[in-house]
Design an enzyme around this catalytic site. Structure first.
Site, PDB file in Angstrom:
ATOM      1  N   ILE A   1       0.827  -1.213   0.000  1.00 11.67           N
ATOM      2  CA  ILE A   1       0.000   0.000   0.000  1.00 11.67           C
ATOM      3  C   ILE A   1       0.860   1.262   0.000  1.00 11.67           C
ATOM      4  CG2 ILE A   1      -0.343   0.310   2.501  1.00 11.67           C
ATOM      5  CD1 ILE A   1      -2.914   0.739  -0.356  1.00 11.67           C
TER       6      ILE A   1
ATOM      7  N   SER B   1      11.887   0.736   6.915  1.00 11.60           N
ATOM      8  CA  SER B   1      11.305  -0.557   6.584  1.00 11.60           C
ATOM      9  C   SER B   1      12.417  -1.584   6.690  1.00 11.60           C
ATOM     10  CB  SER B   1      10.764  -0.500   5.134  1.00 11.60           C
ATOM     11  OG  SER B   1       9.747  -1.417   4.929  1.00 11.60           O
TER      12      SER B   1
ATOM     13  N   LYS C   1      -5.360   1.792   7.921  1.00 11.51           N
ATOM     14  CA  LYS C   1      -6.406   0.998   8.543  1.00 11.51           C
ATOM     15  C   LYS C   1      -5.924  -0.445   8.616  1.00 11.51           C
ATOM     16  CE  LYS C   1      -7.855  -1.729   6.022  1.00 11.51           C
ATOM     17  NZ  LYS C   1      -7.585  -2.788   5.019  1.00 11.51           N
TER      18      LYS C   1
ATOM     19  N   ASP D   1      -9.708  -7.799   6.958  1.00 14.49           N
ATOM     20  CA  ASP D   1      -8.787  -6.749   6.497  1.00 14.49           C
ATOM     21  C   ASP D   1      -9.432  -5.946   5.362  1.00 14.49           C
ATOM     22  OD1 ASP D   1      -5.939  -5.525   6.305  1.00 14.49           O
ATOM     23  OD2 ASP D   1      -6.401  -6.182   4.277  1.00 14.49           O
TER      24      ASP D   1
HETATM   25  P1  NAP Z   1       2.584  -5.479   3.075  1.00 17.24           P
HETATM   26  O1  NAP Z   1       2.667  -5.467   1.574  1.00 17.24           O
HETATM   27  O2  NAP Z   1       2.857  -6.746   3.794  1.00 17.24           O
HETATM   28  O3  NAP Z   1       3.560  -4.338   3.564  1.00 17.24           O
HETATM   29  C1  NAP Z   1       3.808  -4.082   4.900  1.00 17.24           C
HETATM   30  C2  NAP Z   1       5.265  -3.621   5.008  1.00 17.24           C
HETATM   31  O4  NAP Z   1       5.516  -3.330   6.352  1.00 17.24           O
HETATM   32  C3  NAP Z   1       6.247  -4.696   4.597  1.00 17.24           C
HETATM   33  O5  NAP Z   1       6.742  -4.407   3.294  1.00 17.24           O
HETATM   34  C4  NAP Z   1       7.354  -4.645   5.630  1.00 17.24           C
HETATM   35  O6  NAP Z   1       8.558  -4.119   5.132  1.00 17.24           O
HETATM   36  C5  NAP Z   1       6.891  -3.579   6.578  1.00 17.24           C
HETATM   37  N1  NAP Z   1       7.093  -3.937   7.966  1.00 17.24           N
HETATM   38  C6  NAP Z   1       6.740  -5.065   8.612  1.00 17.24           C
HETATM   39  N2  NAP Z   1       7.107  -4.975   9.904  1.00 17.24           N
HETATM   40  C7  NAP Z   1       7.701  -3.766  10.050  1.00 17.24           C
HETATM   41  C8  NAP Z   1       8.294  -3.084  11.117  1.00 17.24           C
HETATM   42  N3  NAP Z   1       8.359  -3.620  12.342  1.00 17.24           N
HETATM   43  N4  NAP Z   1       8.801  -1.839  10.882  1.00 17.24           N
HETATM   44  C9  NAP Z   1       8.732  -1.261   9.686  1.00 17.24           C
HETATM   45  N5  NAP Z   1       8.198  -1.869   8.622  1.00 17.24           N
HETATM   46  C10 NAP Z   1       7.690  -3.113   8.815  1.00 17.24           C
HETATM   47  O7  NAP Z   1       1.159  -5.001   3.554  1.00 17.24           O
HETATM   48  P2  NAP Z   1       0.220  -3.890   2.894  1.00 17.24           P
HETATM   49  O8  NAP Z   1      -0.772  -4.533   1.977  1.00 17.24           O
HETATM   50  O9  NAP Z   1       1.015  -2.773   2.370  1.00 17.24           O
HETATM   51  O10 NAP Z   1      -0.631  -3.494   4.179  1.00 17.24           O
HETATM   52  C11 NAP Z   1      -0.112  -2.664   5.195  1.00 17.24           C
HETATM   53  C12 NAP Z   1      -1.299  -2.003   5.882  1.00 17.24           C
HETATM   54  O11 NAP Z   1      -2.013  -1.234   4.916  1.00 17.24           O
HETATM   55  C13 NAP Z   1      -2.319  -3.012   6.445  1.00 17.24           C
HETATM   56  O12 NAP Z   1      -2.835  -2.538   7.650  1.00 17.24           O
HETATM   57  C14 NAP Z   1      -3.414  -3.049   5.386  1.00 17.24           C
HETATM   58  O13 NAP Z   1      -4.682  -3.332   5.934  1.00 17.24           O
HETATM   59  C15 NAP Z   1      -3.368  -1.621   4.872  1.00 17.24           C
HETATM   60  N6  NAP Z   1      -3.896  -1.486   3.504  1.00 17.24           N
HETATM   61  C16 NAP Z   1      -3.525  -2.343   2.501  1.00 17.24           C
HETATM   62  C17 NAP Z   1      -4.102  -2.221   1.234  1.00 17.24           C
HETATM   63  C18 NAP Z   1      -3.710  -3.110   0.071  1.00 17.24           C
HETATM   64  O14 NAP Z   1      -4.329  -3.004  -1.008  1.00 17.24           O
HETATM   65  N7  NAP Z   1      -2.721  -3.972   0.184  1.00 17.24           N
HETATM   66  C19 NAP Z   1      -5.029  -1.225   1.004  1.00 17.24           C
HETATM   67  C20 NAP Z   1      -5.333  -0.330   2.027  1.00 17.24           C
HETATM   68  C21 NAP Z   1      -4.770  -0.480   3.269  1.00 17.24           C
HETATM   69  P3  NAP Z   1       9.770  -4.891   4.415  1.00 17.24           P
HETATM   70  O15 NAP Z   1       9.284  -5.127   3.004  1.00 17.24           O
HETATM   71  O16 NAP Z   1      10.841  -3.867   4.477  1.00 17.24           O
HETATM   72  O17 NAP Z   1      10.041  -6.139   5.193  1.00 17.24           O
END
Ligand code: NAP
Length: 312
Positions: A18, A40, A94, A172
């Site tokens: 995201i 990150s 969120k 989610d």
């Molecule tokens: P994601 O692709 O798994 O990305 C999360 C990132 O957080 C990972 O790339 C990881 O970084 C990083 N991370 C994990 N632990 C961490 C820490 N302790 N400190 C700093 N960075 C850390 O997940 P995402 O889909 O982007 O979702 C993240 C949030 O956004 C969730 O709450 C989700 O509900 C929300 N969201 C997602 C979407 C969607 O379409 N995917 C839409 C709206 C909202 P590294 O790569 O560096 O390991």
């Protein structure tokens, strides 16, 4: 207050799906912010100072004024607490946390540190949502039906955290529907029962059926499903005595009795950052936990059905 000459210096935490899809482009187009750094564990943004932890970013970038947390919910509280303690304004993706109580505590900490806390709900900024709210405000609601279905393999590849406690599973995406419902329906509602389908090898549900009602006894039904491989269905139908309102495509489309209403282009994340800027400028916070509370209630009241293991 924050014109182009004095943009708010901001750091992004968690450079995942995201952050790349939405936060980076929205910030690049918003003159009120200047993206100064990211933190990150592994991922980087070309040309931007990078830290593997938020603590390192806070220590080395004292001029930062704000952080935007795009990390999974399980690590959100500790990061938000650290950022607020360092005097930074905080925007939360969120869901705002892994539990309802931790978010309430964050709101207190924000007040204590005189910082803005913005628990963002991006779906509320979909273009059809405010028009739906206005139309529904004057209507007698008869029933509500929510269909929120997508293919988890398409939308959440390589995201192990969604299956862990605090990861919410199908809630989610489903919480996006609840964030819209809590905004557009004119009366408070509450969960009366739920069925949750949980793969035998995972901690969180892959599908859920939810029954809600309000003080008037209005039936509100929601189906969330991650096993839907025929395109996405992100739709809310509200039947009223004056006709049926449909929000489709996650709030991008609005129709009344089948007649589409022009609600303008999609700009959820630009609108979120504009709101964050506004809150910072006015010294306010915006923390609405109702969508997360409904999910917690579903976990409290839901009947669990164990199903075949899910292999991502
Ligand atoms: P994601 O692709 O798994 O990305 C999360 C990132 O957080 C990972 O790339 C990881 O970084 C990083 N991370 C994990 N632990 C961490 C820490 N302790 N400190 C700093 N960075 C850390 O997940 P995402 O889909 O982007 O979702 C993240 C949030 O956004 C969730 O709450 C989700 O509900 C929300 N969201 C997602 C979407 C969607 O379409 N995917 C839409 C709206 C909202 P590294 O790569 O560096 O390991």
């Amino acid at each position: 207050m924050h014109g182009e000459l004095h943009p708010v210096s901001i750091g992004i935490v968690g450079v995942g799906k995201i952050a790349r899809d939405q936060h980076l482009p929205a910030l690049a187009a918003q003159p009120g912010f200047r993206l100064a750094a990211c933190a990150s564990p592994h991922s980087r943004v070309d040309g931007l100072p990078h830290y593997t932890t938020l603590d390192a970013m806070l220590a080395d970038e004292p001029a930062l004024q704000a952080v935007s947390l795009c990390t999974p919910p399980q690590v959100r509280f500790a990061q938000a607490r650290a950022a607020l303690a360092a005097g930074k304004h905080v925007m939360l993706e969120k869901p705002p946390g892994a539990s309802v109580s931790e978010v309430a505590l964050l709101a207190e900490l924000a007040r204590e540190h005189r910082c803005t806390l913005f628990a963002s709900w991006h779906s509320r900024h979909a273009p059809g949502v405010e028009a739906a709210r206005e139309w529904l405000a004057r209507r007698a609601i008869v029933s509500v039906n929510v269909q929120w279905k997508e293919d988890v393999r398409r939308w959440h590849p390589n995201q192990a955290w969604i299956w862990e406690p605090g990861g919410l599973g199908v809630f989610d995406p489903g919480i996006n529907a609840l964030s819209i419902l809590t905004r557009v329906l004119p009366h408070a509602f509450f969960l009366t029962g739920a069925d949750l389908w949980v793969p035998a090898n995972q901690q969180t549900p892959i599908a859920a059926h939810l029954a809600f009602t309000d003080a008037a006894g209005t039936p509100i039904h929601a189906e969330f499903d991650w096993r839907h491989d025929a395109g996405e269905l992100w739709q809310i139908d509200v039947t009223t005595r004056d006709g049926t309102l449909r929000l489709a495509q996650g709030g991008k489309q609005l129709a009344i009795d089948g007649a589409e209403i022009d609600v303008g282009p999609e700009r959820e994340y630009p609108s979120l950052y504009a709101r964050f800027l506004e809150l910072i400028a006015s010294g306010g916070s915006d923390v609405d936990v109702r969508p997360l509370q409904h999910v917690a209630d579903a976990m409290l009241l839901g009947r669990r059905h164990l199903i075949d293991p899910f292999v991502p």
